[in-house]
Write a protein that holds these residues in place. Sequence first.
Motif, PDB file in Angstrom:
ATOM      1  N   TYR A 135       0.839  -1.195   0.000  1.00 64.10           N
ATOM      2  CA  TYR A 135       0.000   0.000   0.000  1.00 64.10           C
ATOM      3  C   TYR A 135       0.877   1.249   0.000  1.00 64.10           C
ATOM      4  O   TYR A 135       1.869   1.340   0.740  1.00 64.10           O
ATOM      5  N   GLN A 136       0.471   2.210  -0.805  1.00 61.07           N
ATOM      6  CA  GLN A 136       1.300   3.392  -1.010  1.00 61.07           C
ATOM      7  C   GLN A 136       1.532   4.170   0.287  1.00 61.07           C
ATOM      8  O   GLN A 136       2.632   4.671   0.542  1.00 61.07           O
ATOM      9  N   ALA A 137       0.528   4.275   1.133  1.00 60.70           N
ATOM     10  CA  ALA A 137       0.666   5.032   2.375  1.00 60.70           C
ATOM     11  C   ALA A 137       1.747   4.426   3.270  1.00 60.70           C
ATOM     12  O   ALA A 137       2.533   5.147   3.899  1.00 60.70           O
ATOM     13  N   ILE A 138       1.804   3.089   3.318  1.00 58.11           N
ATOM     14  CA  ILE A 138       2.834   2.407   4.116  1.00 58.11           C
ATOM     15  C   ILE A 138       4.199   2.597   3.473  1.00 58.11           C
ATOM     16  O   ILE A 138       5.210   2.847   4.156  1.00 58.11           O
ATOM     17  N   LYS A 139       4.260   2.484   2.151  1.00 56.30           N
ATOM     18  CA  LYS A 139       5.531   2.669   1.434  1.00 56.30           C
ATOM     19  C   LYS A 139       6.125   4.045   1.721  1.00 56.30           C
ATOM     20  O   LYS A 139       7.328   4.174   1.967  1.00 56.30           O
ATOM     21  N   HIS A 140       5.294   5.060   1.677  1.00 57.25           N
ATOM     22  CA  HIS A 140       5.785   6.427   1.878  1.00 57.25           C
ATOM     23  C   HIS A 140       6.334   6.610   3.298  1.00 57.25           C
ATOM     24  O   HIS A 140       7.384   7.222   3.481  1.00 57.25           O
ATOM     25  N   ARG A 141       5.637   6.065   4.268  1.00 58.62           N
ATOM     26  CA  ARG A 141       6.098   6.220   5.656  1.00 58.62           C
ATOM     27  C   ARG A 141       7.432   5.505   5.871  1.00 58.62           C
ATOM     28  O   ARG A 141       8.332   6.036   6.535  1.00 58.62           O
ATOM     29  N   LEU A 142       7.565   4.323   5.321  1.00 60.62           N
ATOM     30  CA  LEU A 142       8.808   3.581   5.489  1.00 60.62           C
ATOM     31  C   LEU A 142       9.943   4.194   4.673  1.00 60.62           C
ATOM     32  O   LEU A 142      11.101   4.207   5.114  1.00 60.62           O
ATOM     33  N   ALA A 143       9.633   4.728   3.502  1.00 53.62           N
ATOM     34  CA  ALA A 143      10.662   5.381   2.694  1.00 53.62           C
ATOM     35  C   ALA A 143      11.175   6.642   3.380  1.00 53.62           C
ATOM     36  O   ALA A 143      12.392   6.901   3.417  1.00 53.62           O
ATOM     37  N   ASP A 144      10.264   7.422   3.948  1.00 54.82           N
ATOM     38  CA  ASP A 144      10.674   8.623   4.689  1.00 54.82           C
ATOM     39  C   ASP A 144      11.540   8.253   5.887  1.00 54.82           C
ATOM     40  O   ASP A 144      12.548   8.917   6.170  1.00 54.82           O
ATOM     41  N   LEU A 145      11.158   7.184   6.568  1.00 51.59           N
ATOM     42  CA  LEU A 145      11.937   6.755   7.725  1.00 51.59           C
ATOM     43  C   LEU A 145      13.310   6.254   7.300  1.00 51.59           C
ATOM     44  O   LEU A 145      14.315   6.524   7.978  1.00 51.59           O
ATOM     45  N   TRP A 146      13.390   5.554   6.179  1.00 56.18           N
ATOM     46  CA  TRP A 146      14.683   5.071   5.677  1.00 56.18           C
ATOM     47  C   TRP A 146      15.620   6.244   5.406  1.00 56.18           C
ATOM     48  O   TRP A 146      16.816   6.183   5.744  1.00 56.18           O
ATOM     49  N   VAL A 147      15.103   7.309   4.814  1.00 53.85           N
ATOM     50  CA  VAL A 147      15.927   8.486   4.543  1.00 53.85           C
ATOM     51  C   VAL A 147      16.449   9.086   5.850  1.00 53.85           C
ATOM     52  O   VAL A 147      17.632   9.429   5.975  1.00 53.85           O
ATOM     53  N   GLN A 148      15.577   9.205   6.835  1.00 59.96           N
ATOM     54  CA  GLN A 148      15.985   9.783   8.112  1.00 59.96           C
ATOM     55  C   GLN A 148      17.034   8.920   8.815  1.00 59.96           C
ATOM     56  O   GLN A 148      17.990   9.441   9.397  1.00 59.96           O
TER      57      GLN A 148
END
Length: 350
Positions: A246-259
Amino acid sequence: MTDLLYSEVEEELRSSVRSLLQDRVDLSRLEGPEPVDMKLWRTLAADLGFAGLPVPESAGGAGASWREAAVVMEELGRTVAPVPFLGSAVLATAALPLGDPLLAELASGARTATLAIPLSTSDAPRWTVEARDGVLDGEVTTVADALTADVFLVPTAAGLFAVEQNDVRRTAVVSLDLTRPVADLALRQAPGRLVAENAGERVAKALLSGAAMLASEQLGIAEWCLATTVDYAKTRRQFARPIGSYQAIKHRLADLWVQVTQARAVARYAADCLAGDDEDLAVAASLAQAFCSPVAVKAAEECVQLHGGIGFTWEHPAHWYLKRARANAAALGSATRHRALLANLVNLPG
């Protein structure tokens, strides 16, 4: 030149530490009467010599550097291991002058110590203990790793004193983070050995070292939370598909990976500055705490929330990581406090 990459030696060290901690850390003991795992600590400190990594061989240590100690801190954060590494191998070790005999004992794991300052201290603490002719009186609140320390390094206006545990009354304090217990100390006519006359300088060095090393522990917490949540998102299915699709989960995990990736660079820079006694250490340490502290909390919160119902249960270990991250956010100065220190260091207007 600053090198943020891990060396081959550091990666080999990480592998051995991770293997040991994965086999030996048992978080179920945190519900018992003795949450700190002193048996594991003796293995880390005495058998493997990790307590003496930043101590020169001439002073009885391993002759490595704070970079290697930072790798150990990362792995301790990854497992939230209940051992007194921060108090003894970081704060007390950094506070001691090289010629002091206690330093060799700490490096060998024969004894443990901690710096008698409140865990929330960020800079220039107010002395709450008085020393007269080597006899100390006063109280210190919320000292980390105090319940297992053999020796306390107590700063006073007259200098830094080493006080044996039998001469200090310790009172356990209920803490959010059971993996790093804190205690209040009371000294009444306690005999002390003068370690250094310049207590302010020794404490300042210890606080910088602690802030830099704590960032590596916060990095380890964030890395575990991210990896565990990604693995869960790949296998947990809802509406006949993995929730990670799901895109919403992908975005949250991608943002966290960057941080987390950014936090790794910041923590490594702080560790490298500490290892090289770089003039930029004060900036690097405050920057590391200002950045890594919120990232660790964010990663732990996302871990709990994205695991859904199971993440809110006591059976899942996510709550231990959230508690350690939250407690670390207040330890050695909050992110807000370090941003204020950082502004002064780089001459930003108030």
